[in-house]
Scaffold this motif. Sequence first.
Motif, mmCIF file in Angstrom:
data_model
loop_
_atom_site.group_PDB
_atom_site.id
_atom_site.type_symbol
_atom_site.label_atom_id
_atom_site.label_comp_id
_atom_site.label_asym_id
_atom_site.label_seq_id
_atom_site.Cartn_x
_atom_site.Cartn_y
_atom_site.Cartn_z
ATOM 1 N N GLU A 210 10.785 27.083 -17.376
ATOM 2 C CA GLU A 210 11.311 27.378 -16.044
ATOM 3 C C GLU A 210 10.412 28.368 -15.317
ATOM 4 N N GLU A 211 10.091 28.043 -14.091
ATOM 5 C CA GLU A 211 9.291 28.961 -13.283
ATOM 6 C C GLU A 211 10.225 29.958 -12.610
ATOM 7 N N PRO A 212 9.773 31.178 -12.405
ATOM 8 C CA PRO A 212 10.640 32.159 -11.735
ATOM 9 C C PRO A 212 10.917 31.721 -10.296
ATOM 10 N N ALA A 213 12.101 32.068 -9.827
ATOM 11 C CA ALA A 213 12.472 31.692 -8.455
ATOM 12 C C ALA A 213 11.583 32.440 -7.471
ATOM 13 N N GLU A 214 11.122 31.731 -6.450
ATOM 14 C CA GLU A 214 10.235 32.328 -5.446
ATOM 15 C C GLU A 214 11.024 33.018 -4.328
ATOM 16 N N ALA A 215 12.337 32.814 -4.320
ATOM 17 C CA ALA A 215 13.152 33.282 -3.189
ATOM 18 C C ALA A 215 12.996 34.781 -2.933
ATOM 19 N N GLU A 216 12.941 35.583 -4.005
ATOM 20 C CA GLU A 216 12.864 37.028 -3.821
ATOM 21 C C GLU A 216 11.532 37.457 -3.195
ATOM 22 N N THR A 217 10.467 36.735 -3.505
ATOM 23 C CA THR A 217 9.149 37.174 -3.050
ATOM 24 C C THR A 217 8.814 36.673 -1.648
ATOM 25 N N GLY A 218 9.622 35.774 -1.125
ATOM 26 C CA GLY A 218 9.396 35.301 0.237
ATOM 27 C C GLY A 218 8.509 34.063 0.278
ATOM 28 N N GLU A 219 8.488 33.454 1.423
ATOM 29 C CA GLU A 219 7.797 32.188 1.634
ATOM 30 C C GLU A 219 6.300 32.272 1.340
ATOM 31 N N SER A 220 5.684 33.409 1.628
ATOM 32 C CA SER A 220 4.235 33.522 1.490
ATOM 33 C C SER A 220 3.764 33.322 0.054
ATOM 34 N N ALA A 221 4.671 33.488 -0.919
ATOM 35 C CA ALA A 221 4.289 33.333 -2.320
ATOM 36 C C ALA A 221 4.127 31.858 -2.700
ATOM 37 N N VAL A 222 4.655 30.966 -1.871
ATOM 38 C CA VAL A 222 4.582 29.544 -2.181
ATOM 39 C C VAL A 222 3.316 28.955 -1.554
ATOM 40 N N GLU A 223 2.466 28.404 -2.377
ATOM 41 C CA GLU A 223 1.213 27.830 -1.881
ATOM 42 C C GLU A 223 1.509 26.612 -1.000
ATOM 43 N N ILE A 224 0.808 26.519 0.119
ATOM 44 C CA ILE A 224 0.977 25.380 1.015
ATOM 45 C C ILE A 224 -0.087 24.344 0.684
ATOM 46 N N ILE A 225 0.370 23.136 0.402
ATOM 47 C CA ILE A 225 -0.540 22.046 0.053
ATOM 48 C C ILE A 225 -0.567 21.081 1.238
ATOM 49 N N PRO A 226 -1.696 20.992 1.945
ATOM 50 C CA PRO A 226 -1.747 20.118 3.127
ATOM 51 C C PRO A 226 -1.756 18.638 2.755
ATOM 52 N N GLY A 227 -1.258 17.840 3.693
ATOM 53 C CA GLY A 227 -1.288 16.392 3.509
ATOM 54 C C GLY A 227 -2.592 15.820 4.026
ATOM 55 N N LYS A 228 -2.787 14.539 3.756
ATOM 56 C CA LYS A 228 -4.003 13.842 4.214
ATOM 57 C C LYS A 228 -3.613 12.609 5.019
ATOM 58 N N GLY A 229 -2.645 12.787 5.915
ATOM 59 C CA GLY A 229 -2.237 11.679 6.773
ATOM 60 C C GLY A 229 -1.263 10.710 6.147
ATOM 61 N N GLU A 230 -0.726 11.039 4.958
ATOM 62 C CA GLU A 230 0.262 10.145 4.350
ATOM 63 C C GLU A 230 1.488 10.042 5.249
ATOM 64 N N LYS A 231 2.173 8.896 5.158
ATOM 65 C CA LYS A 231 3.342 8.662 6.005
ATOM 66 C C LYS A 231 4.603 9.209 5.351
ATOM 67 N N VAL A 232 5.320 10.055 6.094
ATOM 68 C CA VAL A 232 6.572 10.622 5.617
ATOM 69 C C VAL A 232 7.687 10.144 6.542
ATOM 70 N N LEU A 233 8.661 9.434 5.978
ATOM 71 C CA LEU A 233 9.832 8.991 6.726
ATOM 72 C C LEU A 233 10.918 10.051 6.537
ATOM 73 N N ILE A 234 11.407 10.599 7.647
ATOM 74 C CA ILE A 234 12.435 11.639 7.600
ATOM 75 C C ILE A 234 13.726 11.051 8.147
ATOM 76 N N VAL A 235 14.814 11.169 7.369
ATOM 77 C CA VAL A 235 16.104 10.639 7.788
ATOM 78 C C VAL A 235 17.105 11.788 7.788
ATOM 79 N N ASP A 236 17.608 12.147 8.983
ATOM 80 C CA ASP A 236 18.577 13.236 9.106
ATOM 81 C C ASP A 236 19.383 13.005 10.374
ATOM 82 N N ASP A 237 20.706 13.075 10.266
ATOM 83 C CA ASP A 237 21.552 12.812 11.433
ATOM 84 C C ASP A 237 21.626 13.995 12.388
ATOM 85 N N GLU A 238 21.125 15.163 11.974
ATOM 86 C CA GLU A 238 21.151 16.328 12.848
ATOM 87 C C GLU A 238 19.791 16.481 13.524
#
Length: 140
Positions: free
Chosen positions: A1-29
């Motif tokens: 189990e990896e430690p929860a990142e919530a306490e350290t804030g968003e900046s601790a989570v590495e951002i992995i960029p996409g390469k133009g892949e298609k993402v379908l988002i489904v949300d009624d709001e």
Amino acid sequence: EEPAEAETGESAVEIIPGKGEKVLIVDDERPALDALAAICKKLGYDAIAVEKPSDALQNYGQWNPDVVLMDRGMPKMDGVTCARKIAEKDPDAKIIMVSGYEENEGNGIDDSVKRMIKGYLTKPCGMGDLSQAISRALAT
């Protein structure tokens, strides 16, 4: 189990960029849908956003998305049902369930659905968490 990142804030989570892949988002709001689409575009993905699960099902084959971000709680057809229908059409579909509920990795989702789902995010999800989840799903 990896430690929860919530306490350290968003900046601790590495951002992995996409390469133009298609993402379908489904949300009624609409606000959540727009936010997820904006984040996906910022990450370098080609985002397709729909409010109705029926639109997602109707156009899935045409759009052929690399990843699906599926809201769990929607009227008429919930995300689990929609995910199941997508998986019937495409057993290799990469679906990430997104929920507004504070649930631990999708409690209440049966095992057959858990096997289909490549990730589980709780709203509101930050850019780092979203990028990690999409990257993991694409790698499966």
